[in-house]
Design a protein around this motif. Sequence first.
Motif, PDB file in Angstrom:
ATOM      1  N   SER A  60       0.831  -1.202   0.000  1.00 11.86           N
ATOM      2  CA  SER A  60       0.000   0.000   0.000  1.00 11.86           C
ATOM      3  C   SER A  60       0.869   1.255   0.000  1.00 11.86           C
ATOM      4  O   SER A  60       2.018   1.228   0.455  1.00 11.86           O
ATOM      5  CB  SER A  60      -0.920   0.015   1.226  1.00 11.86           C
ATOM      6  OG  SER A  60      -0.158   0.112   2.418  1.00 11.86           O
ATOM      7  N   PHE A  73      -1.466  -6.143  -0.361  1.00 10.93           N
ATOM      8  CA  PHE A  73      -2.525  -6.831  -1.091  1.00 10.93           C
ATOM      9  C   PHE A  73      -1.916  -8.107  -1.662  1.00 10.93           C
ATOM     10  O   PHE A  73      -0.923  -8.062  -2.380  1.00 10.93           O
ATOM     11  CB  PHE A  73      -3.053  -5.931  -2.208  1.00 10.93           C
ATOM     12  CG  PHE A  73      -4.129  -6.560  -3.045  1.00 10.93           C
ATOM     13  CD1 PHE A  73      -5.400  -6.751  -2.536  1.00 10.93           C
ATOM     14  CD2 PHE A  73      -3.869  -6.962  -4.346  1.00 10.93           C
ATOM     15  CE1 PHE A  73      -6.399  -7.330  -3.306  1.00 10.93           C
ATOM     16  CE2 PHE A  73      -4.853  -7.534  -5.126  1.00 10.93           C
ATOM     17  CZ  PHE A  73      -6.124  -7.719  -4.604  1.00 10.93           C
ATOM     18  N   TYR A  83      -7.616 -14.762  -2.093  1.00  8.89           N
ATOM     19  CA  TYR A  83      -7.239 -13.491  -1.466  1.00  8.89           C
ATOM     20  C   TYR A  83      -6.850 -13.729  -0.014  1.00  8.89           C
ATOM     21  O   TYR A  83      -7.562 -14.397   0.734  1.00  8.89           O
ATOM     22  CB  TYR A  83      -8.410 -12.508  -1.532  1.00  8.89           C
ATOM     23  CG  TYR A  83      -8.217 -11.259  -0.698  1.00  8.89           C
ATOM     24  CD1 TYR A  83      -7.200 -10.355  -0.982  1.00  8.89           C
ATOM     25  CD2 TYR A  83      -9.053 -10.990   0.386  1.00  8.89           C
ATOM     26  CE1 TYR A  83      -7.021  -9.218  -0.211  1.00  8.89           C
ATOM     27  CE2 TYR A  83      -8.883  -9.854   1.152  1.00  8.89           C
ATOM     28  CZ  TYR A  83      -7.864  -8.967   0.851  1.00  8.89           C
ATOM     29  OH  TYR A  83      -7.685  -7.848   1.613  1.00  8.89           O
ATOM     30  N   GLN A 104      -5.713 -11.753   3.556  1.00  4.91           N
ATOM     31  CA  GLN A 104      -5.621 -10.506   4.320  1.00  4.91           C
ATOM     32  C   GLN A 104      -4.266 -10.466   5.013  1.00  4.91           C
ATOM     33  O   GLN A 104      -3.858 -11.437   5.653  1.00  4.91           O
ATOM     34  CB  GLN A 104      -6.728 -10.449   5.371  1.00  4.91           C
ATOM     35  CG  GLN A 104      -6.817  -9.133   6.126  1.00  4.91           C
ATOM     36  CD  GLN A 104      -7.719  -8.130   5.436  1.00  4.91           C
ATOM     37  OE1 GLN A 104      -8.639  -8.511   4.721  1.00  4.91           O
ATOM     38  NE2 GLN A 104      -7.480  -6.855   5.639  1.00  4.91           N
ATOM     39  N   PRO A 154      -2.348  -4.992  -9.628  1.00  7.21           N
ATOM     40  CA  PRO A 154      -3.157  -4.316  -8.603  1.00  7.21           C
ATOM     41  C   PRO A 154      -2.929  -2.803  -8.626  1.00  7.21           C
ATOM     42  O   PRO A 154      -1.820  -2.333  -8.885  1.00  7.21           O
ATOM     43  CB  PRO A 154      -2.650  -4.926  -7.290  1.00  7.21           C
ATOM     44  CG  PRO A 154      -2.007  -6.213  -7.681  1.00  7.21           C
ATOM     45  CD  PRO A 154      -1.424  -5.973  -9.035  1.00  7.21           C
ATOM     46  N   TRP A 167      -3.787   0.657  -6.202  1.00 12.43           N
ATOM     47  CA  TRP A 167      -4.314   1.171  -4.935  1.00 12.43           C
ATOM     48  C   TRP A 167      -5.169   2.394  -5.237  1.00 12.43           C
ATOM     49  O   TRP A 167      -4.662   3.442  -5.622  1.00 12.43           O
ATOM     50  CB  TRP A 167      -3.175   1.504  -3.974  1.00 12.43           C
ATOM     51  CG  TRP A 167      -2.559   0.256  -3.406  1.00 12.43           C
ATOM     52  CD1 TRP A 167      -1.530  -0.460  -3.933  1.00 12.43           C
ATOM     53  CD2 TRP A 167      -2.979  -0.441  -2.227  1.00 12.43           C
ATOM     54  NE1 TRP A 167      -1.271  -1.570  -3.155  1.00 12.43           N
ATOM     55  CE2 TRP A 167      -2.138  -1.586  -2.101  1.00 12.43           C
ATOM     56  CE3 TRP A 167      -3.964  -0.217  -1.266  1.00 12.43           C
ATOM     57  CZ2 TRP A 167      -2.269  -2.490  -1.048  1.00 12.43           C
ATOM     58  CZ3 TRP A 167      -4.091  -1.121  -0.219  1.00 12.43           C
ATOM     59  CH2 TRP A 167      -3.253  -2.240  -0.119  1.00 12.43           C
ATOM     60  N   ALA A 186      -7.303  -1.647  -2.462  1.00 13.38           N
ATOM     61  CA  ALA A 186      -6.602  -2.050  -3.685  1.00 13.38           C
ATOM     62  C   ALA A 186      -7.600  -2.721  -4.625  1.00 13.38           C
ATOM     63  O   ALA A 186      -8.509  -3.432  -4.183  1.00 13.38           O
ATOM     64  CB  ALA A 186      -5.462  -3.010  -3.362  1.00 13.38           C
ATOM     65  N   GLY A 240      -9.630  -5.291  -2.502  1.00 16.14           N
ATOM     66  CA  GLY A 240      -9.098  -5.646  -1.194  1.00 16.14           C
ATOM     67  C   GLY A 240      -9.199  -4.433  -0.291  1.00 16.14           C
ATOM     68  O   GLY A 240      -8.614  -3.387  -0.582  1.00 16.14           O
ATOM     69  N   TYR A 273      -8.976  -2.504   3.530  1.00 12.12           N
ATOM     70  CA  TYR A 273      -8.249  -2.571   4.799  1.00 12.12           C
ATOM     71  C   TYR A 273      -8.701  -1.490   5.780  1.00 12.12           C
ATOM     72  O   TYR A 273      -8.153  -1.372   6.856  1.00 12.12           O
ATOM     73  CB  TYR A 273      -6.743  -2.435   4.538  1.00 12.12           C
ATOM     74  CG  TYR A 273      -6.222  -3.493   3.598  1.00 12.12           C
ATOM     75  CD1 TYR A 273      -5.731  -4.702   4.071  1.00 12.12           C
ATOM     76  CD2 TYR A 273      -6.264  -3.298   2.220  1.00 12.12           C
ATOM     77  CE1 TYR A 273      -5.280  -5.683   3.206  1.00 12.12           C
ATOM     78  CE2 TYR A 273      -5.816  -4.275   1.342  1.00 12.12           C
ATOM     79  CZ  TYR A 273      -5.323  -5.462   1.841  1.00 12.12           C
ATOM     80  OH  TYR A 273      -4.891  -6.438   0.976  1.00 12.12           O
TER      81      TYR A 273
END
Length: 287
Positions: A102, A109, A120, A122, A145, A147, A153, A169, A171
């Motif tokens: 990130s 990600f 996926y 975490q 990917p 962000w 993401a 994704g 967070y």
Amino acid sequence: MIKKIFLNTLGVIAIILLVIVQIGANFVQTRYQLTYLSPWIPVIINSCIILFLGFLVLFNFTHAKKYRYLVSGLTLLCLIIFVGYSSQTKAIKANNNIYSLSPNKRDIFCLKKDGEKLTYYQSYYLLFGKMREVLPYNVAKVGNPTWITDDVAAVTYQDTEGHLHIYLGTYGHRGSSISYNYATSLTRGKWENSKAKFSLSNILGDLKITDNGKTTNYSSDNIVQFGTSGVVLTDENSAKYAYVIPEEARYESDGTPKNLQDIKLLSTKPNLKEMKVLKLSYKEGEK
């Protein structure tokens, strides 16, 4: 003498800490069903242990120059053999994982690819991952990917039938921390980017996108929620759009937005090469 004691102590502490990390990692993985995000992480840790052990032997037991060369060579040889052997293990040879750090360096990600399956994970503490979801389609290609914000993401992937899909994704959290909020309920109103001839209308549960003069309505069956931060809009076979609520959005305790005029929704389309983000400005609320 003091310098020697200090360096020895430093080396021993480093080795002990690395061993504790390995033992602790095994405990965490067993207890909390976590796994290393990358199979290279334990290889790097063990390589550091080998280097520090070589350093201690070199520093304490080799006063003659020829023995220093010998110990240095043996340490390097052990390191090469260990890394070479590790690189041939099944976990590393089959590693087709996708990683993206990130922008704020707090999250990773991670997608783990196994044949046509994409899972996926975490991330936790940038080292560990926990399986969250197996993506619902057999995967042929995966894009890079992107962000969208510091805590969301997005990635485009193509299934084996050629359809494109978007996965988000997330967070972070949007809305009130008291209860779970749907991204659609947090973005009621009309949003647009007049320059791009693109608008989003979310009035009384009727969500529609107007893109260059063409308007498409999306029912609840075609809206896929990802956390509280974003949604993906789909047709029967593929993703068409996604939009994400920016981090600076603020809400009342009941989840009511209070600064929509000051933020921009972040919209994107599926693209395997690069997902471009379009900023949508708030125009008006529900009437």
